[in-house]
Scaffold this motif. Sequence first.
Motif, mmCIF file in Angstrom:
data_model
loop_
_atom_site.group_PDB
_atom_site.id
_atom_site.type_symbol
_atom_site.label_atom_id
_atom_site.label_comp_id
_atom_site.label_asym_id
_atom_site.label_seq_id
_atom_site.Cartn_x
_atom_site.Cartn_y
_atom_site.Cartn_z
ATOM 1 N N ASP A 274 47.386 50.213 41.100
ATOM 2 C CA ASP A 274 46.196 50.753 40.437
ATOM 3 C C ASP A 274 46.590 52.094 39.827
ATOM 4 O OD1 ASP A 274 42.927 50.068 40.734
ATOM 5 O OD2 ASP A 274 43.421 52.125 40.121
ATOM 6 N N ASP A 300 50.223 52.650 36.077
ATOM 7 C CA ASP A 300 49.459 52.090 34.970
ATOM 8 C C ASP A 300 50.059 50.718 34.675
ATOM 9 O OD1 ASP A 300 48.537 51.286 32.500
ATOM 10 O OD2 ASP A 300 48.607 53.299 31.632
ATOM 11 N N ASP A 319 41.782 41.977 37.768
ATOM 12 C CA ASP A 319 40.393 42.396 37.992
ATOM 13 C C ASP A 319 40.186 43.661 37.161
ATOM 14 O OD1 ASP A 319 37.864 42.556 38.999
ATOM 15 O OD2 ASP A 319 38.443 43.275 40.981
HETATM 16 C C1 LIG Z 1 37.017 46.533 38.907
HETATM 17 S S1 LIG Z 1 38.024 47.728 39.626
HETATM 18 C C2 LIG Z 1 39.000 46.772 40.702
HETATM 19 C C3 LIG Z 1 38.319 46.353 41.976
HETATM 20 C C4 LIG Z 1 39.286 45.778 43.007
HETATM 21 N N1 LIG Z 1 40.059 44.696 42.484
HETATM 22 C C5 LIG Z 1 38.582 45.324 44.264
HETATM 23 O O1 LIG Z 1 38.310 44.146 44.442
HETATM 24 O O2 LIG Z 1 38.297 46.160 45.129
HETATM 25 C C6 LIG Z 1 39.138 48.087 38.324
HETATM 26 C C7 LIG Z 1 40.298 48.975 38.706
HETATM 27 O O3 LIG Z 1 41.210 49.001 37.605
HETATM 28 C C8 LIG Z 1 41.907 50.209 37.663
HETATM 29 N N2 LIG Z 1 42.607 50.386 36.365
HETATM 30 C C9 LIG Z 1 42.084 50.727 35.171
HETATM 31 N N3 LIG Z 1 43.046 50.754 34.236
HETATM 32 C C10 LIG Z 1 44.204 50.420 34.852
HETATM 33 C C11 LIG Z 1 45.550 50.294 34.423
HETATM 34 N N4 LIG Z 1 45.884 50.514 33.155
HETATM 35 N N5 LIG Z 1 46.475 49.954 35.339
HETATM 36 C C12 LIG Z 1 46.134 49.738 36.633
HETATM 37 N N6 LIG Z 1 44.875 49.854 37.092
HETATM 38 C C13 LIG Z 1 43.926 50.183 36.215
HETATM 39 C C14 LIG Z 1 40.822 51.217 37.965
HETATM 40 O O4 LIG Z 1 41.376 52.399 38.516
HETATM 41 C C15 LIG Z 1 39.965 50.439 38.962
HETATM 42 O O5 LIG Z 1 40.327 50.775 40.282
#
Ligand SMILES: C[S@@+](CC[C@H](N)C(=O)[O-])C[C@H]1O[C@@H](n2cnc3c(N)ncnc32)[C@H](O)[C@@H]1O
Length: 418
Positions: A274, A300, A319
């Motif tokens: 994440d 990222d 997700d």
């Molecule tokens: C919908 S939440 C995920 C929820 C998680 N899968 C759960 O079930 O608890 C989306 C996540 O994507 C992460 N995120 C956003 N852009 C990202 C990127 N470029 N790379 C990795 N993570 C990212 C955010 O920090 C956030 O924690």
Amino acid sequence: MSLGNIQLQAAHIYLKVAAGSNLTDLLTQVKAQEEWTAQEWGTLQDLSYGTQRYRGSLNAYLRLRVPKPLSEPKLEALLMVAMYQLLYTQNAQHAVVNEAVQASQKLADGKFKSLLNAVLRQVIRDGCKLPKIVLQDDVEAKFNFPEWWVEKLKKDYPKYWHNILAASQLPPPLTLRVNQRHTTGEAYLALLAEQGLEATLLGSQAVRLKQATSVANLPQFYDGVVSVQDWGAQQAALLLDPQNGERILDACAAPGGKTGHLLELADIDLLAIDVDSKRLRRVQENVDRLGLPAQIKAADATKLDAWYDGQPFDAVLADVPCTASGVVKRHPDIKWLRRRQDAASVAQQQHVLLDVLWSTVKSGGRMLLATCSIFPEENQQQLQAFLERHSDATLRTERICLPNDTQDGFYYSLIDKA
Ligand SMILES: C[S@@+](CC[C@H](N)C(=O)[O-])C[C@H]1O[C@@H](n2cnc3c(N)ncnc32)[C@H](O)[C@@H]1O
């Protein structure tokens, strides 16, 4: 802490949300700042969530009684909070009014004290019910959603928009995922009953509590036997269906609800990443509590050089970040924080992420596109565009979970790679 001080704190939070802050983050900060008893904290949460849940109606009612906004915004917010209590809670009316009036003395040199008193007493004279005139021709007051959101749902879901809006106003249920490595849903129901906690089975490993309670009251929570997870959210890992020995990527993992579920379902080699290292700590806490192994990395996902070793994955859970339009019953501030154009702009961000993640799926592997949104731009339209860009992608299953009394709104599409 007196009720008046809690009302003032809730008013302060209300204003911060109105200025664009996220309610969950604000509550986390406030909780860390002082000592709260369980009762005080429960009251603050209720007032903070409740004023957001009914913000459209409360605002219209306030304007009926006080047509021009007061020069002191915190007083407006204090009125909203106290009106919420009078209209939508069982809080003792005299205590609500007296405490709010006392609290108002601390603002604007107490010069609005009698106005506040008069407005709240009028609400009581109105029978603590919204006068019909408030709802007339006012979409925000009627549905407690911004007008653009209501119009969008009417267009996107001509048959279901009304049900979606109604379901999104319900208090969120507390749903548990029972760890299949330990026990069954049925056996856990019996454990709950021993503690006097009523619950029903939603699926073989999912249980819905009749009344919300703290996790500390849940039998064997700290031993990793159960986790709190919405029923709609539980569909993600079930659809991805991890198999023993598979190498799996959880690409947007924080706070780790789905990470834990994947680990419970099979003995897998899981990498959870994440971009938000602070939120990622919650993933670590979750897997530690479950006692299951995972590799966790702050990165990222779009920057492959930073985290990818070039070994493709059998399955990827994508997700992706979204507008979260499906989870407003749990996060009622979201409906006021979002703007009409957000779904399209977040879809652009998702597009980039999905293309990069697809390159890490092995031939014969699969990727699950998941969002907690119900807006088609982030879901069906995103999938269609993805399938058009990738000739090696085939849709296996698509599931649209609309919010109802059992679940939040989610979208899933499971995509196979040739
Ligand atoms: C919908 S939440 C995920 C929820 C998680 N899968 C759960 O079930 O608890 C989306 C996540 O994507 C992460 N995120 C956003 N852009 C990202 C990127 N470029 N790379 C990795 N993570 C990212 C955010 O920090 C956030 O924690």
